[in-house]
Write a protein that holds these residues in place. Structure first.
Motif, PDB file in Angstrom:
ATOM      1  N   SER A  10       0.850  -1.189   0.000  1.00 44.62           N
ATOM      2  CA  SER A  10       0.000   0.000   0.000  1.00 44.62           C
ATOM      3  C   SER A  10       0.883   1.235   0.000  1.00 44.62           C
ATOM      4  CB  SER A  10      -0.926   0.006   1.205  1.00 44.62           C
ATOM      5  OG  SER A  10      -0.180   0.291   2.369  1.00 44.62           O
ATOM      6  N   CYS A  11       0.415   2.252  -0.678  1.00 42.48           N
ATOM      7  CA  CYS A  11       1.219   3.455  -0.847  1.00 42.48           C
ATOM      8  C   CYS A  11       0.654   4.608  -0.022  1.00 42.48           C
ATOM      9  CB  CYS A  11       1.257   3.850  -2.315  1.00 42.48           C
ATOM     10  SG  CYS A  11       2.184   2.683  -3.317  1.00 42.48           S
ATOM     11  N   SER A  12       0.187   4.332   1.115  1.00 45.56           N
ATOM     12  CA  SER A  12      -0.357   5.419   1.934  1.00 45.56           C
ATOM     13  C   SER A  12       0.715   5.894   2.902  1.00 45.56           C
ATOM     14  CB  SER A  12      -1.577   4.933   2.708  1.00 45.56           C
ATOM     15  OG  SER A  12      -1.201   3.865   3.546  1.00 45.56           O
ATOM     16  N   GLY A  13       0.617   7.116   3.288  1.00 44.01           N
ATOM     17  CA  GLY A  13       1.564   7.627   4.273  1.00 44.01           C
ATOM     18  C   GLY A  13       2.328   8.801   3.737  1.00 44.01           C
ATOM     19  N   THR A  14       3.612   8.793   3.984  1.00 45.04           N
ATOM     20  CA  THR A  14       4.452   9.938   3.658  1.00 45.04           C
ATOM     21  C   THR A  14       4.780   9.981   2.172  1.00 45.04           C
ATOM     22  OG1 THR A  14       6.488   8.719   3.969  1.00 45.04           O
ATOM     23  CG2 THR A  14       5.543   9.738   5.916  1.00 45.04           C
ATOM     24  N   ARG A  15       5.333  11.128   1.781  1.00 43.35           N
ATOM     25  CA  ARG A  15       5.748  11.286   0.387  1.00 43.35           C
ATOM     26  C   ARG A  15       6.870  10.307   0.048  1.00 43.35           C
ATOM     27  NH1 ARG A  15       6.017  17.396  -1.606  1.00 43.35           N
ATOM     28  NH2 ARG A  15       5.717  16.343  -3.557  1.00 43.35           N
ATOM     29  N   MET A  16       7.710  10.053   1.017  1.00 41.75           N
ATOM     30  CA  MET A  16       8.826   9.141   0.811  1.00 41.75           C
ATOM     31  C   MET A  16       8.307   7.743   0.481  1.00 41.75           C
ATOM     32  SD  MET A  16      12.053   8.824   0.740  1.00 41.75           S
ATOM     33  CE  MET A  16      13.532   8.504   1.610  1.00 41.75           C
ATOM     34  N   SER A  17       7.319   7.255   1.217  1.00 41.51           N
ATOM     35  CA  SER A  17       6.807   5.909   0.966  1.00 41.51           C
ATOM     36  C   SER A  17       6.062   5.861  -0.363  1.00 41.51           C
ATOM     37  CB  SER A  17       5.916   5.433   2.111  1.00 41.51           C
ATOM     38  OG  SER A  17       4.754   6.218   2.194  1.00 41.51           O
ATOM     39  N   GLU A  18       5.384   6.942  -0.739  1.00 36.81           N
ATOM     40  CA  GLU A  18       4.696   6.965  -2.033  1.00 36.81           C
ATOM     41  C   GLU A  18       5.712   6.932  -3.166  1.00 36.81           C
ATOM     42  OE1 GLU A  18       1.907  10.151  -2.354  1.00 36.81           O
ATOM     43  OE2 GLU A  18       0.807   9.500  -0.568  1.00 36.81           O
ATOM     44  N   SER A  19       6.796   7.683  -3.008  1.00 37.64           N
ATOM     45  CA  SER A  19       7.848   7.698  -4.012  1.00 37.64           C
ATOM     46  C   SER A  19       8.500   6.319  -4.132  1.00 37.64           C
ATOM     47  CB  SER A  19       8.889   8.746  -3.643  1.00 37.64           C
ATOM     48  OG  SER A  19       9.950   8.709  -4.552  1.00 37.64           O
ATOM     49  N   LEU A  20       8.760   5.685  -3.001  1.00 35.02           N
ATOM     50  CA  LEU A  20       9.352   4.342  -2.991  1.00 35.02           C
ATOM     51  C   LEU A  20       8.402   3.338  -3.621  1.00 35.02           C
ATOM     52  CD1 LEU A  20      11.730   2.631  -2.119  1.00 35.02           C
ATOM     53  CD2 LEU A  20      10.644   2.356   0.104  1.00 35.02           C
ATOM     54  N   CYS A  21       7.122   3.463  -3.316  1.00 36.08           N
ATOM     55  CA  CYS A  21       6.113   2.581  -3.870  1.00 36.08           C
ATOM     56  C   CYS A  21       6.053   2.729  -5.387  1.00 36.08           C
ATOM     57  CB  CYS A  21       4.757   2.894  -3.239  1.00 36.08           C
ATOM     58  SG  CYS A  21       3.460   1.813  -3.823  1.00 36.08           S
ATOM     59  N   ARG A  22       6.081   3.974  -5.882  1.00 33.03           N
ATOM     60  CA  ARG A  22       6.043   4.230  -7.312  1.00 33.03           C
ATOM     61  C   ARG A  22       7.283   3.652  -7.984  1.00 33.03           C
ATOM     62  NH1 ARG A  22       5.729   9.661  -7.249  1.00 33.03           N
ATOM     63  NH2 ARG A  22       3.623   9.547  -6.445  1.00 33.03           N
ATOM     64  N   CYS A  23       8.430   3.798  -7.342  1.00 35.09           N
ATOM     65  CA  CYS A  23       9.683   3.255  -7.872  1.00 35.09           C
ATOM     66  C   CYS A  23       9.607   1.729  -7.951  1.00 35.09           C
ATOM     67  CB  CYS A  23      10.842   3.698  -6.989  1.00 35.09           C
ATOM     68  SG  CYS A  23      12.449   3.146  -7.586  1.00 35.09           S
ATOM     69  N   THR A  24       9.079   1.096  -6.902  1.00 30.76           N
ATOM     70  CA  THR A  24       8.923  -0.359  -6.890  1.00 30.76           C
ATOM     71  C   THR A  24       7.986  -0.803  -8.007  1.00 30.76           C
ATOM     72  OG1 THR A  24       9.231  -0.371  -4.504  1.00 30.76           O
ATOM     73  CG2 THR A  24       8.258  -2.325  -5.464  1.00 30.76           C
ATOM     74  N   PHE A  25       6.910  -0.064  -8.194  1.00 31.61           N
ATOM     75  CA  PHE A  25       5.950  -0.395  -9.245  1.00 31.61           C
ATOM     76  C   PHE A  25       6.624  -0.363 -10.610  1.00 31.61           C
ATOM     77  CE2 PHE A  25       3.041   1.281 -12.488  1.00 31.61           C
ATOM     78  CZ  PHE A  25       2.161   0.212 -12.564  1.00 31.61           C
ATOM     79  N   TYR A  26       7.390   0.703 -10.898  1.00 28.59           N
ATOM     80  CA  TYR A  26       8.046   0.820 -12.195  1.00 28.59           C
ATOM     81  C   TYR A  26       9.124  -0.244 -12.390  1.00 28.59           C
ATOM     82  CZ  TYR A  26       5.460   5.060 -13.072  1.00 28.59           C
ATOM     83  OH  TYR A  26       4.453   5.951 -13.290  1.00 28.59           O
TER      84      TYR A  26
END
Length: 146
Positions: A10-26
């Protein structure tokens, strides 16, 4: 070949975790694309071999390679397009056969290329209808495998 892509966290939370989540997705998307490209290349390679085998069988069905001592009256000149027209009866495979494919197969089978002022072609012996039909029969001397 089975491909598995794990679900994304899940990509909820801080900007850092969203950025990491997006990077993992790509990264996972790129890995999947790489696997799909590999599968495509394998499929393309297998299909290419099947196509070459089909072309060889069909060429040898209708033509023979002239021996060096074959009288010229039995040897015919045929363009690749003429050979393709004669062997390309299967529409699904014909769309993938071309003059270059046929030329490569003819070389591999041992046919000699002839250069004329009107274009290049091949020295062949065309099998007669009775010879083609005789090839379809099983001879008592043929070996049958289990």
């Amino acid at each position: 070949m089975k491909f598995h892509v794990a679900p994304l966290p899940s990509c909820s939370g801080t900007r850092m975790s969203e950025s990491l989540c997006r990077c993992t997705f790509y990264l996972r998307l790129k890995l999947l694309a790489t696997k799909l490209h590999l599968l495509y290349q394998i499929t393309k390679s297998v299909f290419g071999r099947l196509l070459a085998n089909y072309a060889e069988e069909q060429i040898l069905r209708y033509y023979r390679v002239p021996e060096p001592d074959t009288p010229l009256q039995y040897i015919k000149f045929r363009y690749s397009a003429e050979i393709l027209e004669r062997i390309g009866v299967n529409p699904a495979l014909r769309q993938n056969l071309n003059n270059q494919n046929i030329g490569n197969v003819m070389k591999r089978l041992g046919f000699k290329k002839i250069h004329k002022k009107n274009g290049n072609g091949w020295a062949v012996i065309e099998k007669e209808g009775s010879e083609i039909n005789n090839d379809a029969f099983i001879d008592p001397n043929d070996t049958v495998e289990d």
